[in-house]
Design a protein around this motif. Structure first.
Motif, PDB file in Angstrom:
ATOM      1  N   SER A 268     -21.196 -20.515 -27.470  1.00 12.65           N
ATOM      2  CA  SER A 268     -21.604 -19.696 -26.310  1.00 12.65           C
ATOM      3  C   SER A 268     -22.978 -19.765 -25.903  1.00 12.65           C
ATOM      4  N   GLU A 270     -25.805 -17.457 -23.554  1.00  8.88           N
ATOM      5  CA  GLU A 270     -25.913 -16.476 -22.818  1.00  8.88           C
ATOM      6  C   GLU A 270     -27.491 -16.442 -22.069  1.00  8.88           C
ATOM      7  N   ASP A 272     -29.829 -14.030 -19.235  1.00  8.26           N
ATOM      8  CA  ASP A 272     -30.052 -12.712 -18.662  1.00  8.26           C
ATOM      9  C   ASP A 272     -30.732 -13.119 -17.250  1.00  8.26           C
ATOM     10  N   SER A 306     -20.902 -11.034 -18.488  1.00  2.00           N
ATOM     11  CA  SER A 306     -20.235 -10.291 -19.605  1.00  2.00           C
ATOM     12  C   SER A 306     -21.031  -8.878 -19.653  1.00  2.00           C
ATOM     13  N   ASP A 307     -21.975  -8.683 -18.723  1.00  3.33           N
ATOM     14  CA  ASP A 307     -22.682  -7.498 -19.046  1.00  3.33           C
ATOM     15  C   ASP A 307     -23.705  -7.441 -17.919  1.00  3.33           C
ATOM     16  N   ARG A 314     -25.979 -10.387 -17.509  1.00  2.00           N
ATOM     17  CA  ARG A 314     -25.784 -11.314 -18.529  1.00  2.00           C
ATOM     18  C   ARG A 314     -24.597 -12.262 -18.228  1.00  2.00           C
ATOM     19  N   ARG A 316     -22.585 -15.239 -19.498  1.00  2.00           N
ATOM     20  CA  ARG A 316     -21.954 -15.860 -20.932  1.00  2.00           C
ATOM     21  C   ARG A 316     -21.047 -17.044 -20.640  1.00  2.00           C
ATOM     22  N   ARG A 331     -24.940 -27.117 -26.431  1.00  2.00           N
ATOM     23  CA  ARG A 331     -25.265 -25.665 -25.898  1.00  2.00           C
ATOM     24  C   ARG A 331     -26.935 -25.827 -25.623  1.00  2.00           C
ATOM     25  N   ARG A 335     -27.971 -25.154 -21.622  1.00  2.00           N
ATOM     26  CA  ARG A 335     -28.854 -24.149 -21.452  1.00  2.00           C
ATOM     27  C   ARG A 335     -30.085 -24.778 -20.599  1.00  2.00           C
TER      28      ARG A 335
END
Length: 413
Positions: A268, A270, A272, A306-307, A314, A316, A331, A335
């Motif tokens: 994963s 993540e 923000d 997810s948030d 956020r 994800r 990953r 990113r």
């Protein structure tokens, strides 16, 4: 005539038939036995060459065992000469004892070389590497363990046989055998940790919990199983350090095995971001990034919000790769590409902290007036309305007392 007459005649016959043993006779007999040893070695070489015309393994076996075999034949030849022709003396007894121990040691060495050759040949059928299958890693682990166990047993037997050639050690052995019960208890207490690791090593080798070349997480370290011995496991960490862990750790402490049934993994990412980010546009960019790299195995590609708290959203992202190393690089690559996309193509999605500056209090800042007739605040999840009371009844277990009052209150009747 006395009864000793036949014995005297026998002694004379023996003295006439057997030449007097001396050092010169010992030297001649030693040269003859060495010549026989050379002939035997040459015959073995010729036999192996003939067999090697059809099969290659005899030549490889002879190449592995040639030093031990040559020394063993020489030691046997000299030992036989000394045993048969050495004059009776303290010096000859010492030489005979040393040669006996040497023959036992060289024979043990020869057996160890044969065992190593047999297991190495078996492990060549199960190559270990990036493309190794689960069955190959399991077979390699078990064969390595059995090879070391067989080597240790052969060495212990060889050392024991060498010690038993000394009369003093035979007496000690009889004494130890008489007190075997007490000695076993003392040895068990003294070697409890070692024996526990040995038994744990056997369990690891045959339970298939870990195998050579597995990817594991142990003590917070990510690495690959490099070696499994009788008492410990060596893990090669990603930065080329070596983590040595007792075998009992893998039978008593939880650990992660990333290649237990397969090497494919999910990972994963993540981020923000600001509320003005567009998940749809970000999914398009993610699809383009994944299509442009061979690190992705095309199994999983998911982007979700997810948030959404504390003024940020956020995001994800879930991706998949063929192995742990590829997943780590994938990953980081995803990113980097999405961070660059936010900077260049969607700057509004960059995370921000907003501050509201107010000069003076105003009527707009006052709290709204609450209508006393408004009972919406009394409507909760499990109370306030008949539906809420019914929901509470469904979530609670039935009471053991049939006369107990209902949580929902009286229903009338």
């Amino acid at each position: 005539m006395t009864p000793a007459h036949p014995l005297a005649v026998g002694d004379l016959v023996d003295a006439a038939l057997v030449p007097e043993r001396g050092w010169l006779f010992l030297l001649v007999l030693t040269l003859l036995t060495l010549a026989v040893a050379v002939v035997v070695l040459v015959l073995i070489e010729l036999l192996v060459r003939v067999v090697a015309l059809k099969q290659a393994w005899p030549a490889v076996l002879l190449r592995h065992t040639r030093p031990a075999l040559r020394l063993l034949l020489v030691a046997v030849a000299v030992w036989a000469s000394v045993s048969l022709a050495a004059p009776e003396s303290r010096f000859s007894e010492v030489i005979d004892r040393l040669l006996t121990v040497s023959v036992i040691g060289l024979f043990t060495w020869l057996l160890v070389e044969v065992i190593d050759f047999a297991f190495d040949g078996a492990m060549e059928r199960f190559p270990i590497g990036a493309d190794a299958t689960r069955a190959a890693r399991r077979a390699h682990t078990q064969l390595t363990f059995l090879q070391r166990l067989a080597t240790v047993i052969i060495i212990i037997v060889g050392v024991s046989a060498a010690l038993l050639t000394f009369p003093q050690m035979q007496a000690v052995g009889a004494s130890l055998l008489a007190s075997a019960g007490l000695a076993g208890i003392v040895a068990g207490l003294a070697a409890q940790s070692t024996l526990g690791n040995v038994f744990a090593g056997v369990q690891i080798a045959f339970s298939d919990a870990i195998r050579v070349d597995d990817i594991v997480i142990v003590e917070g370290e990510w690495g690959r199983i490099e070696e499994i011995t009788l008492t410990y496991v060596v893990i090669r960490i990603w930065d080329d350090r070596r983590l040595v862990v007792p075998s009992t750790h893998f039978t008593s402490t939880p650990f992660e095995n990333w290649t237990r049934t397969g090497s494919e993994l999910l990972g994963s990412i993540e981020l923000d971001l600001d509320w003005r980010v567009s998940p749809a546009a970000m999914r398009e960019r993610l699809a383009a990034v994944l299509d442009g790299t061979t690190l992705w195995d095309r199994r999983v590609s998911v982007l979700q919000v997810s948030d959404a708290t504390n003024g940020l959203v956020r995001v994800r992202i879930l991706v998949s790769a063929a192995d742990a190393g590829s997943l780590f690089d994938l990953r980081n690559y995803v990113r980097e590409q999405l961070v660059e996309w936010v900077q260049l193509e969607s700057p509004g999605a960059m995370p921000r902290t907003r501050v509201l500056v107010v000069d003076a209090a105003s009527r707009d800042d006052a709290a709204p007036v609450v209508d006393p007739a408004d009972d919406s605040a009394k409507r909760q999840l499990f109370s306030g309305t008949p539906e809420a009371h019914q929901r509470a009844e469904q979530m609670l277990a039935p009471s053991a007392d049939p006369d107990a009052p209902s949580r929902s209150g009286p229903t009338g009747g």
